[in-house]
Design an enzyme around this catalytic site. Structure first.
Site, PDB file in Angstrom:
ATOM      1  N   LYS A 191       0.852  -1.194   0.000  1.00 47.83           N
ATOM      2  CA  LYS A 191       0.000   0.000   0.000  1.00 47.83           C
ATOM      3  C   LYS A 191       0.881   1.234   0.000  1.00 47.83           C
ATOM      4  O   LYS A 191       2.051   1.210   0.413  1.00 47.83           O
ATOM      5  CB  LYS A 191      -0.957   0.012   1.194  1.00 47.83           C
ATOM      6  CG  LYS A 191      -0.301  -0.033   2.582  1.00 47.83           C
ATOM      7  CD  LYS A 191       0.139   1.304   3.123  1.00 47.83           C
ATOM      8  CE  LYS A 191       0.724   1.177   4.531  1.00 47.83           C
ATOM      9  NZ  LYS A 191       1.412   2.412   4.996  1.00 47.83           N
TER      10      LYS A 191
ATOM     11  N   ASP B  64      -3.126  -1.600  10.316  1.00 52.84           N
ATOM     12  CA  ASP B  64      -3.200  -1.488   8.855  1.00 52.84           C
ATOM     13  C   ASP B  64      -3.913  -2.672   8.199  1.00 52.84           C
ATOM     14  O   ASP B  64      -4.180  -2.636   6.992  1.00 52.84           O
ATOM     15  CB  ASP B  64      -1.789  -1.377   8.248  1.00 52.84           C
ATOM     16  CG  ASP B  64      -1.248   0.045   8.289  1.00 52.84           C
ATOM     17  OD1 ASP B  64      -2.041   0.975   8.560  1.00 52.84           O
ATOM     18  OD2 ASP B  64      -0.046   0.229   8.056  1.00 52.84           O
TER      19      ASP B  64
END
Length: 296
Positions: free
Chosen positions: A14, A140
């Site tokens: 990401k 996350d």
């Protein structure tokens, strides 16, 4: 009985297009407003049933840390013990995402494991149930379970879908050194003296999206540069190669530059590789969705 074929899934990196630290909870967790998208640098995981009931994890390249501390192992153990699963699993993890790089590699591996084992073991857990389990493993993890570019708020548990993102060509660079997330947040706290960024940018991002390179921002970037000057060197090198905007991802050390033109991005990546043999340099397009969307 014929064993089912192994399940093979990608676990993408990401990128934080924006990251603002807007506060801190009493338990020490920081409150964030951040927009995250995916990038086609990915780990690969293979899952095979183990009738003996054990959890077996092998990593390539091999790691020196305890397997039991790996988020992949912990995710499998959490599902197996939490839901009374009698079957086991053999997991092969092939790493491409650097450790301690701000790319969420461990969290992505963890999320892919939860999604894959939910299917392999037939648990039929809902997205909300998986998100709750994932958040308990790492802040996350939910964004990777969400499988779409999103605005994350709180400690990462409040997710909102982002409008369409620009078709930027990215050059992503990791200088080959890692940073401790805890150390970066500690340095940032010392710099701001408790005066965190006021919340409020989130709604503008949701209304108008992230459309311009000047919107790239990371509150942790200055602290990371202080701890690791190589981060500053990477940002400067990307600008020298003509990036329209640059930013650090997460708590570092990976940085990226955005380019409107694919040729310019490819040329920039090639030059950076030639001039910095120790850097990992990857050119590619930002992804709005997880590469395995719809496969789970």
């Amino acid at each position: 009985m014929m064993e089912p074929a192994p399940l093979i899934y990608a676990a993408p990196a990401k990128l934080n297009l924006t990251l603002r630290v807007v506060g801190r909870r009493a338990d020490g967790y920081h409150l964030l407003e951040t927009v995250m998208a995916y990038f086609p640098l990915q780990d690969t995981l293979q899952f095979s049933l183990d009738r003996g009931g054990g959890i077996h994890l092998s990593c390539e390249p091999a790691v020196t840390a305890s397997v039991a501390d790996n988020l992949v192992y912990r995710a499998a153990e959490r599902l197996k013990t939490g839901f009374g699963v009698e079957q086991g699993v053999a997991i092969q993890l092939r790493k491409q995402i650097p450790h301690g790089a701000g790319l969420g590699g461990g969290s992505s591996d963890c999320a892919t494991t939860l999604l894959a084992l939910n299917r392999l073991w037939g648990l039929q857990l809902s997205a909300a149930e998986l998100a709750e389990i994932g958040l308990g493993l790492g802040a996350d993890v939910p964004i990777f379970l969400y499988q779409r570019a999103a605005l994350a708020q709180g400690i990462g548990e409040r997710l909102s879908p982002m409008p369409a993102l620009p078709a930027w060509h990215l050059v992503v660079v990791n200088p080959g050194v890692a940073l401790s997330t805890v150390a970066v947040f500690k340095a940032h706290a010392a710099q701001v003296g408790g005066c965190y960024t006021p919340p409020g940018a989130a709604q503008a991002w949701l209304d108008g999206g992230i459309q311009h390179a000047h919107q790239l921002h990371n509150d942790l970037q200055q602290a990371a540069v202080q701890l690791c000057p190589q981060v500053g060197s990477v940002l400067e090198a990307l600008l020298e190669q003509g990036a329209d905007g640059v930013c650090m991802s997460g708590s570092g050390t990976t940085c990226f530059g955005v380019f409107d033109d694919e040729v310019n991005a490819v040329n920039a990546a090639q030059t950076l590789r030639q001039n910095n043999a120790q850097w990992l340099v990857i050119e590619g397009k930002m992804l709005h969705t997880h590469p395995c969307l719809g496969q789970f």
